[in-house]
Structures are given as structure tokens and as C-alpha cells.
Design a protein around this motif. Structure first.
Motif, PDB file in Angstrom:
ATOM      1  N   ASN A  15     -33.361   1.524  24.962  1.00 23.56           N
ATOM      2  CA  ASN A  15     -32.598   0.596  24.118  1.00 23.56           C
ATOM      3  C   ASN A  15     -31.990  -0.526  24.960  1.00 23.56           C
ATOM      4  N   LYS A  16     -32.737  -1.613  25.118  1.00 24.27           N
ATOM      5  CA  LYS A  16     -32.293  -2.704  26.004  1.00 24.27           C
ATOM      6  C   LYS A  16     -31.005  -3.369  25.545  1.00 24.27           C
ATOM      7  N   LYS A  17     -30.834  -3.532  24.235  1.00 24.24           N
ATOM      8  CA  LYS A  17     -29.622  -4.186  23.741  1.00 24.24           C
ATOM      9  C   LYS A  17     -28.392  -3.344  24.037  1.00 24.24           C
TER      10      LYS A  17
ATOM     11  N   ASP B 155     -35.336 -12.161  18.080  1.00 19.68           N
ATOM     12  CA  ASP B 155     -35.043 -11.660  19.420  1.00 19.68           C
ATOM     13  C   ASP B 155     -36.072 -12.132  20.442  1.00 19.68           C
TER      14      ASP B 155
ATOM     15  N   GLU C 225     -22.077 -12.387  30.408  1.00 21.75           N
ATOM     16  CA  GLU C 225     -23.160 -12.943  29.589  1.00 21.75           C
ATOM     17  C   GLU C 225     -23.115 -14.469  29.516  1.00 21.75           C
TER      18      GLU C 225
ATOM     19  N   GLU D  89     -25.398  -4.575  26.616  1.00 20.26           N
ATOM     20  CA  GLU D  89     -24.070  -4.822  26.060  1.00 20.26           C
ATOM     21  C   GLU D  89     -23.047  -3.740  26.430  1.00 20.26           C
TER      22      GLU D  89
ATOM     23  N   PHE E 116     -33.540 -13.683  23.215  1.00 17.01           N
ATOM     24  CA  PHE E 116     -32.563 -12.594  23.346  1.00 17.01           C
ATOM     25  C   PHE E 116     -33.148 -11.400  24.091  1.00 17.01           C
ATOM     26  N   ASP E 117     -34.388 -11.030  23.770  1.00 16.75           N
ATOM     27  CA  ASP E 117     -35.023  -9.873  24.397  1.00 16.75           C
ATOM     28  C   ASP E 117     -35.042 -10.019  25.915  1.00 16.75           C
TER      29      ASP E 117
ATOM     30  N   GLY F 233     -30.662  -0.910  18.951  1.00 15.37           N
ATOM     31  CA  GLY F 233     -29.413  -1.445  18.422  1.00 15.37           C
ATOM     32  C   GLY F 233     -28.181  -0.855  19.091  1.00 15.37           C
ATOM     33  N   ILE F 234     -27.018  -1.386  18.705  1.00  8.79           N
ATOM     34  CA  ILE F 234     -25.754  -0.930  19.297  1.00  8.79           C
ATOM     35  C   ILE F 234     -25.227   0.330  18.607  1.00  8.79           C
TER      36      ILE F 234
ATOM     37  N   TYR G 196     -31.410  -9.847  27.414  1.00  7.47           N
ATOM     38  CA  TYR G 196     -30.898  -8.488  27.637  1.00  7.47           C
ATOM     39  C   TYR G 196     -31.478  -7.908  28.919  1.00  7.47           C
ATOM     40  N   LYS G 197     -32.764  -8.103  29.115  1.00  9.93           N
ATOM     41  CA  LYS G 197     -33.452  -7.461  30.239  1.00  9.93           C
ATOM     42  C   LYS G 197     -33.045  -8.043  31.583  1.00  9.93           C
TER      43      LYS G 197
END
Length: 413
Positions: free
Chosen positions: A103-105, A194, A219, A109, A199-200, A81-82, A203-204
Motif C-alpha cells: 500500500n504505497k499511499k 493517481d 511532502e 502518508e 500521485f502514484d 488507501g489510508i 508516493y513512491k
């Protein structure tokens, strides 16, 4: 030998894996870094505290107590998470203490800011474990391929959806059925958004773009379509042509911008990524000097991810000045990955679809008639479609020929 003091944030699946990996290879790690190593403190959530009772370290739920527990030399962040991960990470980077994350997110971000903080305070921010679990792709780009020009990066970056799509094609199972099984097996979370909405992987591919092209992409330039758009009969039609369906993430440099997509796609079975099955991940790098490099391995899991975090730390300790060199002023023409697409049309939509192909001058190469609708292979892959449309990767002439084909333009043939 001095004592290298480690702080661990989070004691879930990945955090506990880091502790186990450090214990298993303590002697080897200490030989490489030429220091003794110990976990000084672990910051946990309330529900994780009972699981961490056997750790020979301070275990606390208090951020303040964790900060005061030791003069840390290294932080492993494994909470996801952020927030509060961003606050925790930036705090240590500003103190000149390196942080290793999975933590990919957070990396996707806020990576641009955290990397700048690491540079400003003469330390490093490592995120090898944030992409493709056990595949050492990030540090291959940072180390082995430091001056290698990359024109395109693509891959299967989400093991959950790859498992689901593999089961749908190979065992003719429904989307709902394989999603429930993925949750039971621990591949998918109780809330699978995700994974199934892309989403997963989104992010990657943004993280990989940073390493391949030297800039964090906007993005908005990486479009996203999840596997929730794939209906059961779509997979059945694809199987008739011997296509493999995958969730493909792709990015390339277009002028000064990085552009790409995450989308379900149908792969001709001669495509390298078509053979990537189950929860496995696969990443393809393309460039004039390397043609194509393919990395295949475990995309997630306790052992694979924690192993990547430890190796990330050791990589940066050995090569603190490492980093890719980018030829920012060199324009490279990148060919399209695919020239064809498959459009899915329900029977009630057929008349409108015929008008659409006539109006847009679309060439229909082949079709298959399913009881729920039709799948049309079209040559004009860039044309906007009012129907569900997915790209086809590979030479479509190598598709399986079905005995009876219903052509949208020529009728039954």
C-alpha cells in the motif's frame, strides 16, 4: 515444526496473488522459516467473498471475526488507501505482529508512524511491494546497501504513464487514445488520476527518499506535475530531437532536507532510463561509492507484486535487525541532474516569449517549429517560465539535428 499462522487483509488482484504464491512455493518457504505455514483467515469486501470460496481458511467480511479467528504470526495487508488500512495495520503492530504491505499511499502518508510503532513493539513493517512492483529496491537498500551513501535517487516509477508516453513517442499516438487503451488493458484505473497527475510516482519517491536518506521528506519539498500537462504536439517535437519523454521522479539531500520532484521530462537517448519502455519501471541510485546503479523490472502486476510481498516477509525473517546506517553529519554536494529545459510556446504567444527571453537573459540553444507551436531548448533551466517547461536529462549536444531550425533569437537558419 511449529505452525506459522498468516492473516490476509484483502482479496483483490494482489491478495489473490499472495495466496497463489504461498501455495506454489509452500515447501521452499517452510524450509527457509523452519515452520509450517497456513493462511488462517482472509478479511474481504462483500464483492470479493465469492472469489475466495476455494481458500482453505476462514473467509469473512467482519473485522471482529477476523481478529478472533487465530493467533496470527504475520499479516499481509493488500487493500490500499489510508483507512481502514491504517487502523488495521496499527492494530497488529501494537500486538507485536509484523505486517507486510503493498500500500504505497499508506506507507508514504503514515509510514513514519507505522515504522515507529513497529520499533516500539519489537516487530517489523515491510513495504517492499509498495514501490516498483517486482524490483527488489527497498530491501536492496535495507540489506545489500546498508552502509552505502546515496546522493540521489531517481526513476520511472509508474508503469501506466510510461506505457502511454512510450506509445505517444514511438507510435505517434494521441494522449487520449493511449489512455483509453491503458484502461482497456488494465494498466490504468477507470479513474486514472493517481497515474496521470503523478500521485502514484509521488508516493513512491517519498518512500524511496526515506530509505536513501534516512528521513521521511516533507511532502511540500517534493513537487508534482503529471503527464496530463503533456500535449500531443510536445511529444512530436521531442521526437524530432530524438528525445524520449518519461515521467521522472527524483529526490536528493539538500542540506538537512530532502527535496525533489515528479515531472514529465525529455531524455537524450543515451540516458540509461531512456531505454525503459512500456509498463516497465527503472530506478537509478547514485553515490560516490557506487557511481550509478540501475534497477529495471516490472513495476506492477499480480505476480510481480505478490512475489515482492512474499520475499519481503522472508527477507525480514532472515534479517530482523537489518537497516541502513546514515551519515547524518556528512554534507555531500550533489550536482544538478540537468542543465537544459525545453519550453513549449504556441504561435500566438511568440511575441511575449521573445520579450521573456530578452528580459530574463535566456540563452536559446535550439528550436523546432511545429504547426501547433514551437519547442525551444534553453540553457537557463532554473528560470521561472510563464510557458510549459520540462527538464531535459542528458547531454543535449547528442540530440538529433533537424534540417530546418527556426531560432527564436536568429530567425530561420
Amino acid at each position: 515444526m511449529n505452525m506459522l499462522r498468516i492473516g490476509l487483509i484483502g482479496y483483490g488482484t494482489v491478495g489473490s496473488g499472495v495466496v497463489e504464491r504461498l501455495a506454489e512455493t509452500k515447501a521452499e518457504i517452510e524450509q527457509i522459516v523452519e515452520d509450517q505455514c497456513e493462511i488462517a483467515a482472509v478479511l474481504v469486501k462483500d464483492r470479493q467473498k465469492k472469489r475466495a470460496v476455494n481458500i482453505n481458511a476462514i473467509v469473512t467480511t467482519s473485522w471482529e471475526e477476523f481478529c478472533e479467528a487465530a493467533n496470527y504470526d504475520l499479516i499481509f495487508e493488500a487493500i490500499g488507501g489510508i483507512e481502514p488500512a491504517f487502523t488495521y495495520t496499527s492494530t497488529w503492530l501494537k500486538k507485536g505482529i509484523p505486517v507486510i504491505t503493498a500500500n504505497k499511499k499508506l506507507v508514504a502518508e503514515k509510514g513514519w508512524l507505522l515504522e515507529s510503532l513497529a520499533a516500539e513493539y519489537d516487530t517489523y513493517y515491510g513495504y517492499e511491494a509498495a514501490v516498483a512492483g517486482g524490483i527488489p529496491i527497498i530491501n536492496a537498500l535495507k540489506g545489500t546497501l546498508m552502509t552505502t551513501s546515496i546522493s540521489r535517487v531517481s526513476g520511472i516509477l509508474n508503469g501506466t504513464t510510461n506505457y502511454m508516453l512510450t506509445e505517444m513517442i514511438e507510435n505517434h499516438r494521441s494522449f487520449t487514445d493511449v489512455l483509453m487503451e491503458a484502461q482497456e488493458l488494465g494498466y490504468a484505473e477507470a479513474d486514472p488520476t493517481d497515474d496521470i497527475e503523478g500521485f502514484d510516482a509521488w508516493y513512491k519517491i517519498r518512500i524511496l527518499s526515506r530509505l536513501c536518506f534516512g528521513t521521511w521528506p516533507d511532502e511540500k519539498n517534493i513537487t508534482r506535475i503529471g503527464v496530463s500537462e503533456v500535449e500531443d504536439w510536445h511529444a512530436e517535437v521531442g521526437e524530432k530531437f530524438n528525445f524520449k519523454i518519461k515521467l521522472i521522479a527524483e529526490a536528493k539531500k539538500v542540506g538537512t532536507e530532502v527535496k525533489g520532484h515528479v515531472t514529465p521530462a525529455f531524455l537524450v537517448d543515451t540516458e540509461p532510463l531512456a531505454s525503459v519502455r512500456g509498463v516497465t519501471n527503472g530506478i537509478s541510485l547514485e553515490g560516490s561509492q557506487i557511481n550509478q546503479l540501475l534497477f529495471i523490472g516490472p513495476g506492477a502486476g499480480k505476480e510481480a507484486t505478490s512475489n515482492s510481498m512474499i520475499e519481503d516477509f522472508l527477507f525480514h525473517e532472515r534479517m530482523k535487525s537489518s537497516g541502513r546506517v546514515f551519515k547524518s553529519n556528512k554534507e555531500v554536494e550533489v550536482k544538478e541532474t540537468y542543465e537544459h529545459a525545453i519550453v513549449f510556446i504556441k504561435h500566438a504567444e511568440r511575441a511575449r516569449a521573445l520579450e521573456w527571453i530578452k528580459e530574463m537573459k535566456i540563452v536559446v540553444l535550439d528550436t523546432y517549429d511545429h504547426y501547433e507551436g514551437e519547442g525551444w531548448i534553453i540553457c537557463n533551466q532554473k528560470v521561472p517560465s510563464p510557458f510549459k517547461k520540462f527538464p531535459i536529462y542528458g547531454d543535449v549536444s547528442k540530440r538529433r539535428r533537424v534540417k530546418k531550425v527556426h531560432s527564436a533569437q536568429l530567425g530561420s537558419i
